[in-house]
Motif scaffolding. Structure first.
Motif, PDB file in Angstrom:
ATOM      1  N   ALA A   1      50.681   5.042 121.261  1.00 19.55           N
ATOM      2  CA  ALA A   1      51.455   5.143 120.152  1.00 19.55           C
ATOM      3  C   ALA A   1      52.621   6.284 120.512  1.00 19.55           C
ATOM      4  CB  ALA A   1      50.765   5.205 118.731  1.00 19.55           C
ATOM      5  N   PHE A   2      52.024   7.300 121.486  1.00 15.25           N
ATOM      6  CA  PHE A   2      52.889   8.221 121.422  1.00 15.25           C
ATOM      7  C   PHE A   2      52.717   8.860 122.890  1.00 15.25           C
ATOM      8  CE2 PHE A   2      48.354   9.594 120.479  1.00 15.25           C
ATOM      9  CZ  PHE A   2      48.180  10.460 121.283  1.00 15.25           C
ATOM     10  N   ARG A   3      52.484   8.246 123.900  1.00 13.82           N
ATOM     11  CA  ARG A   3      52.178   8.479 125.388  1.00 13.82           C
ATOM     12  C   ARG A   3      53.474   9.440 125.888  1.00 13.82           C
ATOM     13  NH1 ARG A   3      49.199   4.577 127.286  1.00 13.82           N
ATOM     14  NH2 ARG A   3      47.356   5.982 127.365  1.00 13.82           N
ATOM     15  N   SER A   4      54.330   8.961 125.776  1.00 11.51           N
ATOM     16  CA  SER A   4      55.739   9.701 126.219  1.00 11.51           C
ATOM     17  C   SER A   4      55.984  11.060 126.023  1.00 11.51           C
ATOM     18  CB  SER A   4      56.763   8.790 126.344  1.00 11.51           C
ATOM     19  OG  SER A   4      57.408   8.751 124.869  1.00 11.51           O
ATOM     20  N   GLN A   5      55.389  11.608 124.742  1.00 12.97           N
ATOM     21  CA  GLN A   5      55.635  12.665 124.316  1.00 12.97           C
ATOM     22  C   GLN A   5      54.608  13.769 124.149  1.00 12.97           C
ATOM     23  OE1 GLN A   5      58.831  12.729 122.424  1.00 12.97           O
ATOM     24  NE2 GLN A   5      58.913  10.939 124.045  1.00 12.97           N
TER      25      GLN A   5
ATOM     26  N   PRO B   1      57.538  -1.364 122.622  1.00 11.19           N
ATOM     27  CA  PRO B   1      56.485  -0.459 122.033  1.00 11.19           C
ATOM     28  C   PRO B   1      55.133  -1.323 122.067  1.00 11.19           C
ATOM     29  CG  PRO B   1      58.276  -1.030 120.498  1.00 11.19           C
ATOM     30  CD  PRO B   1      58.606  -1.503 121.901  1.00 11.19           C
ATOM     31  N   HIS B   2      54.100  -0.460 122.310  1.00  5.71           N
ATOM     32  CA  HIS B   2      52.530  -1.189 121.916  1.00  5.71           C
ATOM     33  C   HIS B   2      52.572  -1.085 120.653  1.00  5.71           C
ATOM     34  CE1 HIS B   2      48.288  -1.478 121.701  1.00  5.71           C
ATOM     35  NE2 HIS B   2      48.307  -1.893 122.956  1.00  5.71           N
TER      36      HIS B   2
ATOM     37  N   ILE C   1      63.016  -1.870 115.583  1.00  4.66           N
ATOM     38  CA  ILE C   1      62.200  -2.676 115.470  1.00  4.66           C
ATOM     39  C   ILE C   1      62.284  -3.724 116.563  1.00  4.66           C
ATOM     40  CG2 ILE C   1      61.220  -4.718 113.926  1.00  4.66           C
ATOM     41  CD1 ILE C   1      62.374  -3.235 111.674  1.00  4.66           C
ATOM     42  N   TYR C   2      60.991  -4.036 117.446  1.00  3.31           N
ATOM     43  CA  TYR C   2      61.067  -4.677 118.697  1.00  3.31           C
ATOM     44  C   TYR C   2      60.855  -6.230 118.470  1.00  3.31           C
ATOM     45  CZ  TYR C   2      60.701  -6.395 123.642  1.00  3.31           C
ATOM     46  OH  TYR C   2      61.062  -6.964 124.833  1.00  3.31           O
TER      47      TYR C   2
END
Length: 240
Positions: free
Chosen positions: A61-65, A110-111, A138-139
Motif C-alpha cells: 500500500a505504500f512501498r514506493s514511499q 496499484p495493489h 481509481i484504477y
C-alpha cells in the motif's frame, strides 16, 4: 547476512512473550533500538536503524514511499517487539496517497491493499483523503487505466467509454469512493468534464465527433442544460 539476521530476529519474536519482562531482554532491545542493524527492502548495501523503518504489514500500500523492514515472514513477526523498537507499524495516510500517486504517474496497477488502507482512513474521516478528489486515482482493471471519481458511478450510465459502473470488487470501498466524489449519477460539472474529455480527444487528432461519441456529446449538453435550469452550475463552470 540478511537471511541470518532475519532468523535471529524471528527467534527473538518467537520468545518475546517468554522473555519480555526479563532484564537481559530489555537491555538487548535497548541496544537494538540504537544500532543500525536492520535490513530494508531494496537496499543491499546498508543497514538501518529501527526508527527509520516501517513494518512490512500491507507494504504494497505504500512501498514506493518508505523504507520497509526486510523481514517478510509476517506470521513470525511480533508486533509488540516492533513497537518497542520504534519501527512504525501503520503508515501515515500521506504515504499511501503518495504511493497511489506514484502508481498513477507510472501507469502501474496499484495493489488492492492501497485502496483498503485508504478506505479505512476514509471511514475515520481522514481529511487528507480529499486530496484525491478530481484526480485520475481509481484504477479500472478492465480498462487498464486510471479514471477520475466522476467517471465512475454506482448506477449504470449511458455515457459509453467515458463513464463506468463501479466494478463489483470495489463495492467494499464505498466509504473511500464516496469521500472522493463517486456518485449514483452525473451532475452538471461531471457532464462538463466528460464533454471536455470528448472534445480534447477529438480536437487533438482533428477528428469529427460522430457515432456513439456524438450521442454521448449530445447527452452531456442536455445534462448541462438541465443543470443550468436547476441553477446547479456556476459561471466558472460555464467558462470552462
Amino acid at each position: 547476512a540478511k537471511r541470518d539476521s532475519s532468523e535471529a530476529f524471528y527467534f527473538l519474536c518467537d520468545h518475546y512473550d517468554e522473555w519480555k519482562e526479563k532484564p537481559f531482554f530489555q537491555s538487548a532491545i535497548d541496544n537494538l533500538r540504537e544500532m543500525e542493524c536492520f535490513p530494508a527492502e531494496g537496499d543491499t548495501e546498508n543497514w538501518h536503524s529501527a526508527s527509520t523503518l516501517y513494518a512490512p504489514y500491507r507494504a504494497e500500500a505504500f512501498r514506493s514511499q518508505a523504507s520497509i523492514l526486510d523481514f517478510r515472514n509476517t506470521t513470525r513477526l511480533k508486533t509488540e517487539l516492533l513497537e518497542e523498537l520504534d519501527i512504525t507499524i501503520n503508515p501515515e495516510t500521506k504515504l499511501v496517497i503518495g504511493h497511489l500517486q506514484y502508481c498513477m504517474k507510472t501507469g502501474v496497477s496499484p495493489h488492492v491493499s492501497t485502496y483498503q488502507v485508504l478506505n479505512e482512513r476514509a471511514q475515520r474521516s481522514d481529511p487528507l483523503i480529499s486530496e484525491l478528489a478530481g484526480s485520475r486515482c481509481i484504477y479500472v482493471e478492465r480498462q487498464k487505466t486510471f479514471v477520475r471519481p466522476n467517471q465512475l458511478y454506482w448506477i449504470p450510465q449511458q455515457l459509453g467509454r467515458y463513464a463506468f459502473t463501479i466494478p463489483g470488487n470495489f463495492e467494499a470501498f464505498k466509504p473511500l469512493f464516496t469521500a472522493i466524489g463517486v456518485k449514483n449519477a452525473p451532475e452538471g460539472r461531471d457532464y462538463i468534464d466528460i464533454l471536455l474529455d470528448i472534445i480534447s480527444e477529438h480536437f487533438e487528432y482533428l477528428k469529427a465527433i460522430t457515432g456513439s461519441d456524438r450521442s454521448i456529446y449530445d447527452a452531456c449538453l442536455r445534462g448541462i442544460s438541465a443543470a443550468i435550469e436547476r441553477e446547479e452550475i456556476n459561471a466558472s463552470d460555464i467558462q470552462r
